[in-house]
Design an enzyme around this catalytic site. Structure first.
Site, short mmCIF file in Angstrom:
data_model
loop_
_atom_site.label_atom_id
_atom_site.label_comp_id
_atom_site.label_asym_id
_atom_site.label_seq_id
_atom_site.Cartn_x
_atom_site.Cartn_y
_atom_site.Cartn_z
N HIS A 66 42.89 51.86 32.27
CA HIS A 66 42.49 51.21 33.49
C HIS A 66 41.30 50.44 32.22
O HIS A 66 40.15 50.49 32.05
CB HIS A 66 41.78 51.64 34.31
CG HIS A 66 41.36 50.06 35.36
ND1 HIS A 66 41.47 50.66 36.92
CD2 HIS A 66 41.01 49.23 35.29
CE1 HIS A 66 41.51 49.26 37.68
NE2 HIS A 66 40.51 48.44 37.03
N LEU A 69 41.60 43.03 29.18
CA LEU A 69 40.99 43.16 28.16
C LEU A 69 41.06 41.67 28.05
O LEU A 69 40.57 40.98 26.95
CB LEU A 69 42.36 43.21 27.28
CG LEU A 69 42.29 44.47 26.73
CD1 LEU A 69 43.62 44.62 25.89
CD2 LEU A 69 41.66 45.27 25.81
N ARG A 70 41.09 40.85 29.19
CA ARG A 70 40.91 39.07 28.60
C ARG A 70 42.33 38.46 27.70
O ARG A 70 41.36 37.29 28.51
CB ARG A 70 39.47 38.90 28.65
CG ARG A 70 38.31 39.82 29.46
CD ARG A 70 38.63 39.68 30.83
NE ARG A 70 37.12 40.03 31.50
CZ ARG A 70 36.94 41.06 32.88
NH1 ARG A 70 38.41 40.59 33.97
NH2 ARG A 70 35.68 41.13 33.15
N ASN A 100 45.15 40.80 35.19
CA ASN A 100 44.72 39.74 35.45
C ASN A 100 44.33 38.82 34.84
O ASN A 100 43.43 38.87 34.67
CB ASN A 100 43.77 39.96 36.74
CG ASN A 100 42.28 41.21 35.61
OD1 ASN A 100 43.07 42.12 35.09
ND2 ASN A 100 40.99 41.11 35.86
N HIS A 238 40.02 53.41 40.70
CA HIS A 238 38.47 53.64 40.37
C HIS A 238 38.10 53.62 41.86
O HIS A 238 37.07 53.14 42.89
CB HIS A 238 37.61 52.32 40.42
CG HIS A 238 38.26 50.92 40.24
ND1 HIS A 238 39.06 50.32 41.64
CD2 HIS A 238 38.98 49.82 40.18
CE1 HIS A 238 38.87 49.43 42.25
NE2 HIS A 238 39.08 48.66 41.60
N ASP A 324 38.31 51.14 33.44
CA ASP A 324 37.81 49.58 34.30
C ASP A 324 36.57 48.90 33.41
O ASP A 324 35.71 47.72 33.92
CB ASP A 324 36.83 50.07 35.84
CG ASP A 324 37.17 48.66 36.63
OD1 ASP A 324 37.97 47.82 36.13
OD2 ASP A 324 36.60 48.73 37.63
N HIS A 328 31.83 40.82 30.77
CA HIS A 328 31.66 39.23 31.00
C HIS A 328 30.73 38.62 30.03
O HIS A 328 29.68 39.92 29.80
CB HIS A 328 31.14 39.19 31.99
CG HIS A 328 31.94 39.44 32.84
ND1 HIS A 328 33.01 38.64 33.69
CD2 HIS A 328 32.80 40.91 34.05
CE1 HIS A 328 33.82 39.52 34.55
NE2 HIS A 328 33.21 40.54 34.98
#
Lengths: 448, 312
Positions: A66, A69-70, A100, A238, A324, A328
């Site tokens: 989970h 990596l953006r 995502n 999670h 997870d 940011h």
């Protein structure tokens, strides 16, 4: 070409896949494990590179199922390159790309692109997870068979729940073709409402809208019922609340093929951390409070929830640890609590966080390592990794259990450093990470 | 502005009993001063009111208070959501810091926003209301009003009735009143109460959440109904304003079991006929206009105290 030979000598080798916990040598040739020699007095010729692991723990490389990596789409937070280096520093040799991204991993082309770029940009193994629905919109199923052929290891709309119960039913049914797990971010958005943190005494006190833990449990209940009737593989990401754990235990005891993961922060942190005093409850609220680095979804729960998660992991009701990892940038956290992004940066602190549970005797070292190596490999059908058996891929990590270090913003290898653990003293440190037979990280330096 | 050494006033929990009493004493002095002398206290200072949420009475009260102290006041009203997608809160306050205001009075719809601002700039901040969290100047003016009438809050029964969940006034008042020794009673619809009816970790005998409204009203020295918003009906917190009014509306009949001289207080603005009957709002037990009047002295006292400490 001469073969590369490597010996990790005199370490405490822990390999749950072969039920090994002994002092000995681990011998690697090229990219494979070729021998595990307990109580070894062996001497090795010059052609072997020796890593002295006396008083160290030697474990299979960690697997994280989970990881956010953006990349593509939010490269200012993290990239395949920085995320993989951050993972190697944390002892991980296999991580995933949650879908995502922007665009989402919802078709074979974008998955192929990720796989190809990983070959050049990543220093470890990156496995894609496909989205359940197109653009994670919760409405139209992704081409799940095509995604499976492209190499995804599971399906998830993580970040978003599949709120439509019929779509969830269809997704579970269609997953029977690939036999890959459906990983549904369990969250009833209506119960959450405007919720920003766990609903409880801390949300009362801080005047933050609370999200009751039933938001998670209600959707897990739905998913368990559907998975049971369909016979599909459900993996719960999670898990965070005691009531969810209780439900999971009931269904596992009934024999359902369901698995679950828990994050280091839901094991070791709790809602009091939102006060910004490292878990202490202050006499009065001050400017440290509303720590946006504690804002995460699912939210940090109560001390009792966290203790139950640890117990559930120790007993195997919860199968594995997953990070997870949700990087940011500073600006996305340097704002009011309501405006802050959800997520914690975890890869580099994960092992040290859960190591504290071992120090408190809440869980065994074998179980911690199993939940980071052989068990995720088993659930996601990852062949020849997650263990130190002969013929396995040589992914190995050497850990110094006595080392102490401090989490410092400027030392992050990840592009971001959004964690409430900043300036926290940690125990145990990853010394060496070996991926595919190569020492890629050693004593703080990368060798790739 | 207090024993905790914070340059700002963010909530009443940072104040000791002595700090609170000092503010009350200062308000007393200022209420007796003539305008010629009060104008001298903060002459030449520049004060900004930065309101991210609509407000008439609180903003006006702060502006008037600062002007009576001789300060120059600039008002910025940023509505609510329109600014959210524009400049970040951080950039806005950094810009305002560069303009060298002496004091920023902020109201924001996000709980904790004034804490964030205070952390990031050197200028003192007064919290004029942040989300559901706190409204310290309201609490201090309520304390002043109760003290004027009853002498003390110690052992007085103060009942707060209504939408506790969404009330920053209730949160600050629970902290402030219980700190001063009052027995605080809370009664609300179960759908608008706090989680598990708890505000403090562990036990706090001075805050009592009660299910029966009569239990709260009986022998009360002070009754404070809170504003109920139509929005709560739409969100399913209450069936209807009519039902709310029937069971939680405060009227002459319901307060018969309270003390004879019970004080009826309300943080405003009032929904007459919903949470409180018109006759009580305008009756002789009502303190509502007095609260507004005291608000001015209290805000003057706070501004003067913060600005004089900032000068040290």
């Amino acid at each position: 070409m001469k073969s590369k030979k490597l010996v990790i000598k005199d370490g405490n080798i822990i390999d749950p896949s072969s039920r090994t916990n002994c002092i000995g040598d681990l011998v690697i040739e090229n990219n494979l494990i070729i021998d595990l020699i307990p109580n070894s007095n062996q001497t090795y010729s010059d052609e072997y590179e020796i890593i002295n692991a006396k008083n160290m723990i030697v474990s299979p490389g960690f697997i994280d199922v989970h990881t956010h990596l953006r990349d593509p789409g939010q490269e200012w937070k993290e990239t395949i390159s920085t995320g993989s280096r951050s993972a190697a520093k944390g002892g991980f040799t296999t991580i995933t790309s949650m879908p995502n991204t922007i665009p989402a991993l919802d078709n074979a082309n974008i998955v192929n692109d990720l796989v190809n770029r990983s070959k050049t940009d990543a220093i470890i193994r990156i496995l894609p997870i496909g989205s359940i629905t197109i653009g994670q919109n919760g409405v139209n199923l992704s081409p799940m068979n095509e995604l499976a052929e492209a190499g995804v290891i599971g399906f998830s709309d993580d970040g978003n729940p599949v709120s439509d119960s019929n779509i969830m039913k269809q997704a579970l049914t269609y997953s029977l073709y690939s036999d890959l797990p459906i990983i549904n971010h369990a969250e009833d958005k209506k119960i959450v409402g405007k919720g920003l943190m766990n609903e409880g005494i801390v949300s009362n006190r801080l005047g933050l809208f609370g999200a009751d833990s039933s938001a998670e449990t209600v959707m897990i209940a739905r998913d368990l019922i559907l998975a049971e009737s369909i016979g599909a593989k459900l993996h719960i990401p999670h898990i965070s609340s005691s009531s969810s754990l209780h439900l999971l235990e009931i269904y596992k005891n009934m024999g359902l093929n369901v698995t679950a993961e828990v994050t280091p922060h839901h094991l070791t942190l709790n809602e009091n951390w939102v006060y910004g005093k490292k878990g202490e409850v202050p006499d009065y609220i001050d400017e440290d409070s509303y720590d946006t680095n504690t804002k995460v979804n699912p939210p940090l729960r109560t001390i009792s929830d966290a203790n139950d998660m640890t117990k559930g992991l120790s007993e195997g009701i919860i199968d594995i640890i997953a990070t997870d990892h949700a990087p940011h940038s500073d600006i996305e956290k340097h704002c009011s609590f309501a405006d802050a992004a959800h997520g914690i940066n975890v890869l580099e602190t994960a092992f040290s966080s859960v190591f504290d549970l071992y120090l408190k005797k809440s869980i065994s070292m074998d179980r911690i390592i199993e939940s980071l190596t052989s068990r995720p490999a088993e659930i996601f059908k990852l062949n020849k990794i997650g263990g130190l058996k002969k013929g396995y891929n040589a992914d190995v990590v050497v850990i110094d259990p006595k080392a102490k270090w401090k989490v410092e913003r400027h030392k992050f290898v990840s592009k971001s450093s959004n964690t409430p653990l900043l300036e926290t003293n940690m125990n145990a440190k990853i010394l060496v990470t070996i991926y595919d037979g190569k020492v890629i990280y050693k004593d703080g330096n990368y060798n790739v | 502005m207090n024993t905790t050494n914070n340059k700002s006033l963010l909530d009443v929990d940072q104040l000791s009993e002595v700090d609170i009493q000092n503010i009350m004493n200062e308000a007393d002095k200022l209420s007796n001063d003539n305008i010629e002398s009060t104008k001298k206290y903060n002459s030449g200072k520049s004060v900004l009111t930065l309101f991210y949420e609509n407000s008439t009475r609180t903003r006006t009260s702060f502006e008037l208070a600062a002007k009576k102290l001789g300060a120059d006041v600039i008002n910025i009203s940023l509505g609510s959501s329109s600014v959210k997608k524009g400049e970040s809160l951080l950039n806005t306050v950094k810009t305002l810091e560069a303009m060298q205001f002496d004091l920023i009075i902020v109201r924001h719809s996000d709980a904790g926003a004034p804490y964030f601002i205070s952390r990031n700039i050197d200028i003192p901040v007064i919290n004029a209301g942040d989300g559901l969290h706190a409204h310290p100047t309201q609490t201090l003016l309520d304390v002043y009003t109760i003290q004027k009438k009853l002498g003390t809050l110690k052992n007085k029964k103060i009942s707060i009735i209504g939408d506790i969940l969404h009330s920053r006034v209730a949160r600050s008042n629970i902290l402030g009143f219980s700190k001063l020794g009052a027995n605080v009673y809370i009664n609300s619809p179960k759908t608008l109460s706090l989680f598990k009816n708890k505000f403090f970790e562990g036990e706090n005998s001075l805050v009592n959440f009660v299910d029966d409204i009569d239990h709260a009203i009986e022998n009360a020295d002070v009754i404070m109904p809170l504003r109920i918003q139509l929005e709560r009906q739409e969100q399913g917190n209450i069936p209807s304003l009519r039902e709310y009014s029937k069971y939680w509306g405060i009227n002459e009949e319901k307060i018969k079991i309270a003390k004879n001289n019970v004080m009826i207080m309300h943080p405003g603005p009032v929904n007459e006929g919903v949470e409180i009957s018109s006759s009580l709002v305008h009756g002789d037990k009502s303190q509502i206009n007095l609260q507004v009047k005291h608000g001015l002295f209290i805000r003057m006292a706070i501004i003067k105290t913060i600005l004089s400490e900032a000068n040290k």
